[in-house]
Design an enzyme around this catalytic site. Structure first.
Site, PDB file in Angstrom:
ATOM      1  N   LYS A  52       0.847  -1.196   0.000  1.00 30.44           N
ATOM      2  CA  LYS A  52       0.000   0.000   0.000  1.00 30.44           C
ATOM      3  C   LYS A  52       0.885   1.249   0.000  1.00 30.44           C
ATOM      4  O   LYS A  52       1.919   1.269   0.672  1.00 30.44           O
ATOM      5  CB  LYS A  52      -0.906  -0.032   1.237  1.00 30.44           C
ATOM      6  CG  LYS A  52      -1.971   1.064   1.275  1.00 30.44           C
ATOM      7  CD  LYS A  52      -2.898   0.873   2.476  1.00 30.44           C
ATOM      8  CE  LYS A  52      -3.964   1.940   2.586  1.00 30.44           C
ATOM      9  NZ  LYS A  52      -4.886   1.712   3.719  1.00 30.44           N
ATOM     10  N   SER A 127      -9.833   1.830   2.819  1.00 25.85           N
ATOM     11  CA  SER A 127      -8.945   2.568   1.957  1.00 25.85           C
ATOM     12  C   SER A 127      -7.876   1.734   1.241  1.00 25.85           C
ATOM     13  O   SER A 127      -7.255   2.228   0.312  1.00 25.85           O
ATOM     14  CB  SER A 127      -8.255   3.657   2.776  1.00 25.85           C
ATOM     15  OG  SER A 127      -7.388   3.078   3.736  1.00 25.85           O
ATOM     16  N   SER A 151      -9.973  -0.555   7.008  1.00 22.62           N
ATOM     17  CA  SER A 151      -9.407  -0.434   5.654  1.00 22.62           C
ATOM     18  C   SER A 151      -8.702  -1.645   5.085  1.00 22.62           C
ATOM     19  O   SER A 151      -8.316  -1.639   3.921  1.00 22.62           O
ATOM     20  CB  SER A 151      -8.462   0.752   5.596  1.00 22.62           C
ATOM     21  OG  SER A 151      -9.212   1.931   5.524  1.00 22.62           O
TER      22      SER A 151
HETATM   23  N1  GLN Z   1     -13.289   4.148   6.191  1.00 20.46           N
HETATM   24  C1  GLN Z   1     -12.608   4.525   7.371  1.00 20.46           C
HETATM   25  C2  GLN Z   1     -12.162   5.963   7.287  1.00 20.46           C
HETATM   26  O1  GLN Z   1     -12.397   6.542   6.279  1.00 20.46           O
HETATM   27  C3  GLN Z   1     -11.447   3.610   7.634  1.00 20.46           C
HETATM   28  C4  GLN Z   1     -10.184   4.054   7.054  1.00 20.46           C
HETATM   29  C5  GLN Z   1      -9.031   3.188   7.410  1.00 20.46           C
HETATM   30  O2  GLN Z   1      -9.174   2.151   8.066  1.00 20.46           O
HETATM   31  N2  GLN Z   1      -7.867   3.648   7.028  1.00 20.46           N
HETATM   32  O3  GLN Z   1     -11.603   6.509   8.193  1.00 20.46           O
END
Ligand code: GLN
Length: 446
Positions: A52, A127, A151
């Protein structure tokens, strides 16, 4: 092979932001030359992996899918990347994501959205959008993602693969670009549970360079995959199958629970009464921490500096206005507000208290049960563009993953069927540092 597959499909899936073919070929050649000389092979010998793009890689741009860092070339490797090299995996490139890991669909990448390999008109989740899509599309053998509020698990569920968020502190975050430091964890995205155990084995462990890293004995995760779940006690929170959960997702989860019962596990309903406050608490805490962490992006130290600033303040203002996307700005504003004097007690402190209650909910359940099981997300993947206008709906999507981050405990998402041609994810949540049990359950079910 990996590059052939990427060339064939990535113009459609768009999982990668950057390919690093030259270094990958060099690394592969070095392994070829080494092997056969009586060297023991690394745990992940020769396997292609994607990383990532919020995990720093020496000499390979690390952008967090942000314009701000479009030219950021780190001078060191994250600890997990060094560990992958030790295990002799080969990093093929950097994977797309929501900007600074803020988002749940991959659409917040400031470069281009990633598409779901099962249906290109749908989001892959986020994400860690590229991390999930690349594995699902067969472009890499496995990948690393990060999970602050879901995410890793949610995109794994949307893409029909396995994704694990380890216990907070189990995997070093040295070299992970911080979003919300009390929640962030790096973890594996893989095609199956066995691979997940192997990848976790390679990256887990104490790191003196990360002050939140746990100094604990790392068990043998691979030998935990016994296939035996007889007598195992499974708790199913009624809040996780109630209002707002797509009936087809619920059906798939209930069917999976029947399978586990068939294997000898005991399934009972429980309550996690504070679950309904998790989303509100998370978005306050995560945004507060993000507003502080992202203060380092000032146009001086990292990444892009705006042209023709009038003075120093203007360097900050222009660089940040031009460098960050809308979702990132929204979170910085929300977090700055929640932390400001006069509001701190009402928002941040209150959210911290809610966090404690959520943690206690889990502790109580784990006094009697081995794992907690429910869906990973309330729905399957949605259409690209269908939720971008409404950040609140997008935030509510995280309701089943966020409590796990707030409690600091591990959870894994495994595929459990399909609804209208799109994969459904089953979430198995465990006690702190009990990755072995969630892996065992996931493996027995799979
Ligand atoms: N969807 C969540 C957010 O937008 C989780 C993001 C994540 O785990 N990095 O914060």
């Amino acid at each position: 092979e990996s590059y052939k597959r990427i060339a064939a499909v990535d113009h459609k899936v768009r999982a990668f932001l950057k390919l690093d073919e030259e270094n990958a070929r060099k690394a592969a050649k070095a392994l070829d030359e080494h092997s056969g000389e009586g060297h023991p092979r690394g745990l992940l010998f020769g396997l292609p992996i994607g990383v990532k793009d919020n995990i720093v890689t020496e000499g390979v741009t690390t952008t967090c899918a942000s314009q701000f860092l479009s030219n950021y070339n780190p001078i060191y490797d994250a600890t997990v990347v060094s560990k992958l090299k030790e295990a002799e995996a080969i990093s093929v490139g950097k994977l797309n994501m929501d900007e600074f890991a803020m988002g749940g669909s991959g659409e917040n990448s400031s470069f281009y959205p990633t598409h779901n390999p099962w249906n290109l008109e749908y989001v892959p989740g986020g994400s860690s959008s590229g991390s999930a899509a690349a594995v699902a599309a067969g472009e890499v053998y496995f990948s690393l993602g990060s999970d602050t509020g879901g995410s890793i698990r949610q995109p794994a569920a949307y893409c029909g693969i396995v994704g694990m968020k380890p216990t907070y502190g189990l995997v070093s975050r040295y070299g992970l670009v911080a979003f919300a430091s009390s929640l962030d964890q790096i973890g594996p995205l893989t095609k199956n549970v066995e691979d997940s155990a192997y990848l976790l084995q390679a990256i887990a462990g104490h790191d003196p360079k990360d002050s939140t890293s746990l100094n604990t004995e790392i068990p043998d995760y691979i030998s935990a995959l016994t296939g035996d779940v007889r007598g195992l006690r499974i708790a199913v929170p009624k809040e996780y199958l109630g209002q707002g959960i797509d009936p087809k997702v619920k059906d798939a989860v209930l069917t999976a629970l029947k399978v586990l019962e068939g294997l000898g596990a005991v399934v009972e309903e429980v309550s996690l009464p504070h679950s309904e406050y998790a989303v509100a608490a998370y978005y306050l805490l995560a945004s507060s921490e993000a507003s502080s962490n992202l203060a380092r992006f000032d146009g001086v130290r990292y990444g892009v500096r705006a042209d023709n600033p009038k003075n120093l303040l203007d360097v900050y203002l222009k660089s940040r206005s031009e460098g960050f996307g809308n979702e990132v700005k929204r979170r910085i504003m929300l977090g700055t507000y929640a932390l400001s004097s006069g509001y701190y007690d009402a928002y941040y402190l209150k959210a911290q208290k809610v966090r404690t209650l959520i943690k206690r909910d889990f502790e109580q359940v784990f006094e009697k049960y081995d794992v907690v099981i429910g869906p990973t997300a309330p729905t399957t993947a949605f259409r690209i563009g269908s939720q971008t206008e409404d950040p609140l709906t997008m935030y509510l999507n995280d309701i089943l993953t966020i409590p796990v981050n707030l409690a600091g405990i591990p959870a894994i998402s495994v595929p459990c069927g399909f609804s209208d041609g799109l994969p459904v994810g089953l979430q198995i949540i465990g006690k702190a540092l009990d990755e072995s049990t969630i892996l065992r359950v996931a493996h027995a079910y799979e």
